[in-house]
Design a protein around this motif. Structure first.
Motif, PDB file in Angstrom:
ATOM      1  N   PRO A 100       0.815  -1.152   0.214  1.00  0.00           N
ATOM      2  CA  PRO A 100      -0.112   0.014   0.092  1.00  0.00           C
ATOM      3  C   PRO A 100       0.879   1.249  -0.025  1.00  0.00           C
ATOM      4  CG  PRO A 100      -0.705  -1.480   1.630  1.00  0.00           C
ATOM      5  CD  PRO A 100       0.531  -2.127   1.075  1.00  0.00           C
ATOM      6  N   ILE A 101       0.465   2.407  -0.768  1.00  0.00           N
ATOM      7  CA  ILE A 101       1.025   3.537  -0.671  1.00  0.00           C
ATOM      8  C   ILE A 101       0.164   4.698  -0.166  1.00  0.00           C
ATOM      9  CG2 ILE A 101       2.555   2.610  -2.540  1.00  0.00           C
ATOM     10  CD1 ILE A 101       0.979   4.588  -4.463  1.00  0.00           C
ATOM     11  N   ILE A 102       0.850   5.713  -0.097  1.00  0.00           N
ATOM     12  CA  ILE A 102       0.173   7.283   0.233  1.00  0.00           C
ATOM     13  C   ILE A 102       0.434   8.076  -0.895  1.00  0.00           C
ATOM     14  CG2 ILE A 102      -0.151   9.192   1.499  1.00  0.00           C
ATOM     15  CD1 ILE A 102       0.449   7.402   4.071  1.00  0.00           C
ATOM     16  N   ASP A 103      -0.847   8.315  -1.560  1.00  0.00           N
ATOM     17  CA  ASP A 103      -0.472   9.340  -2.694  1.00  0.00           C
ATOM     18  C   ASP A 103      -1.338  10.602  -2.445  1.00  0.00           C
ATOM     19  OD1 ASP A 103       0.433   9.645  -5.323  1.00  0.00           O
ATOM     20  OD2 ASP A 103      -1.690  10.262  -5.734  1.00  0.00           O
ATOM     21  N   ASP A 104      -0.966  11.839  -2.341  1.00  0.00           N
ATOM     22  CA  ASP A 104      -1.688  13.211  -2.180  1.00  0.00           C
ATOM     23  C   ASP A 104      -2.468  12.796  -0.790  1.00  0.00           C
ATOM     24  OD1 ASP A 104      -2.436  15.726  -2.595  1.00  0.00           O
ATOM     25  OD2 ASP A 104      -3.955  14.999  -3.971  1.00  0.00           O
ATOM     26  N   GLY A 105      -1.983  12.490   0.214  1.00  0.00           N
ATOM     27  CA  GLY A 105      -2.622  12.207   1.510  1.00  0.00           C
ATOM     28  C   GLY A 105      -3.791  11.166   1.585  1.00  0.00           C
ATOM     29  N   SER A 106      -3.701  10.285   0.502  1.00  0.00           N
ATOM     30  CA  SER A 106      -4.880   9.122   0.524  1.00  0.00           C
ATOM     31  C   SER A 106      -4.099   7.763   0.489  1.00  0.00           C
ATOM     32  CB  SER A 106      -5.712   9.301  -0.494  1.00  0.00           C
ATOM     33  OG  SER A 106      -6.634  10.378  -0.224  1.00  0.00           O
ATOM     34  N   THR A 107      -4.470   6.628   1.185  1.00  0.00           N
ATOM     35  CA  THR A 107      -3.904   5.293   1.005  1.00  0.00           C
ATOM     36  C   THR A 107      -4.562   4.708  -0.179  1.00  0.00           C
ATOM     37  OG1 THR A 107      -3.878   5.138   3.189  1.00  0.00           O
ATOM     38  CG2 THR A 107      -3.699   3.146   2.112  1.00  0.00           C
ATOM     39  N   TYR A 108      -3.576   4.150  -1.081  1.00  0.00           N
ATOM     40  CA  TYR A 108      -4.013   3.075  -2.204  1.00  0.00           C
ATOM     41  C   TYR A 108      -3.658   1.645  -2.083  1.00  0.00           C
ATOM     42  CZ  TYR A 108      -5.343   7.602  -4.640  1.00  0.00           C
ATOM     43  OH  TYR A 108      -6.292   8.450  -4.737  1.00  0.00           O
ATOM     44  N   VAL A 109      -4.465   0.809  -2.488  1.00  0.00           N
ATOM     45  CA  VAL A 109      -4.025  -0.697  -2.368  1.00  0.00           C
ATOM     46  C   VAL A 109      -4.136  -1.501  -3.716  1.00  0.00           C
ATOM     47  CG1 VAL A 109      -4.647  -0.618   0.173  1.00  0.00           C
ATOM     48  CG2 VAL A 109      -6.258  -1.245  -1.675  1.00  0.00           C
ATOM     49  N   VAL A 110      -3.689  -2.533  -3.871  1.00  0.00           N
ATOM     50  CA  VAL A 110      -3.690  -3.236  -4.994  1.00  0.00           C
ATOM     51  C   VAL A 110      -5.005  -4.035  -5.036  1.00  0.00           C
ATOM     52  CG1 VAL A 110      -2.749  -5.255  -4.006  1.00  0.00           C
ATOM     53  CG2 VAL A 110      -2.469  -5.112  -6.522  1.00  0.00           C
ATOM     54  N   GLU A 111      -5.639  -4.215  -6.165  1.00  0.00           N
ATOM     55  CA  GLU A 111      -6.979  -4.948  -6.394  1.00  0.00           C
ATOM     56  C   GLU A 111      -7.125  -6.337  -5.424  1.00  0.00           C
ATOM     57  OE1 GLU A 111     -10.339  -5.822  -9.868  1.00  0.00           O
ATOM     58  OE2 GLU A 111      -8.111  -5.672 -10.511  1.00  0.00           O
ATOM     59  N   THR A 112      -5.993  -7.028  -5.483  1.00  0.00           N
ATOM     60  CA  THR A 112      -5.984  -8.234  -4.808  1.00  0.00           C
ATOM     61  C   THR A 112      -6.653  -8.166  -3.284  1.00  0.00           C
ATOM     62  OG1 THR A 112      -4.126  -8.848  -6.046  1.00  0.00           O
ATOM     63  CG2 THR A 112      -4.467 -10.390  -4.048  1.00  0.00           C
TER      64      THR A 112
END
Length: 122
Positions: free
Chosen positions: A97-109
């Motif tokens: 998981p990463i943070i981009d522009d203050g939001s967390t993003y995760v892989v579809e899996t």
């Protein structure tokens, strides 16, 4: 749903996804971790209750309930780590998981294997 691309893979906005599938979300800044807890409610178009009203009498309550629960009722993930905990058991993702522009993003899996209820995957 908001997405971004990283290393050729599409990552999904965790807060939007978790709310859609009925999870509460808690950020721990000390650990850089996110804990998701399934609350048993789905948002908007994901509501199964509307679809099942007519068939409710033919289906036993426990069958309906078990088909609606996701594999991961409690999910904990750490930013930058492929390791996650699902119901207290460690599993690994292919992208952290990463943070981009203050939001967390995760892989579809993470979404398809652990957050989606059984009925949504049919």
């Amino acid at each position: 749903m908001k997405t971004i691309k990283k290393d050729g893979m599409e990552l999904f906005h965790l807060r939007q996804t978790s709310e859609m599938y009925g999870y509460s979300i808690e950020w721990n800044s000390k650990e850089s971790s996110v804990t998701l807890v399934y609350m048993g409610k789905m948002d908007g178009n994901m509501m199964k209750d509307d679809m099942m009203m007519k068939d409710d009498e033919m289906m036993e309550d426990n069958m309906m309930e078990s088909g609606m629960k996701p594999a991961g009722e409690t999910i904990k993930l750490w930013i930058g780590s492929k390791k996650i905990m699902v119901n207290g058991k460690q599993v690994n993702l292919n992208i952290a998981p990463i943070i981009d522009d203050g939001s967390t993003y995760v892989v579809e899996t993470l979404i398809t294997q652990y957050m989606k209820p059984a009925w949504a995957m049919k």
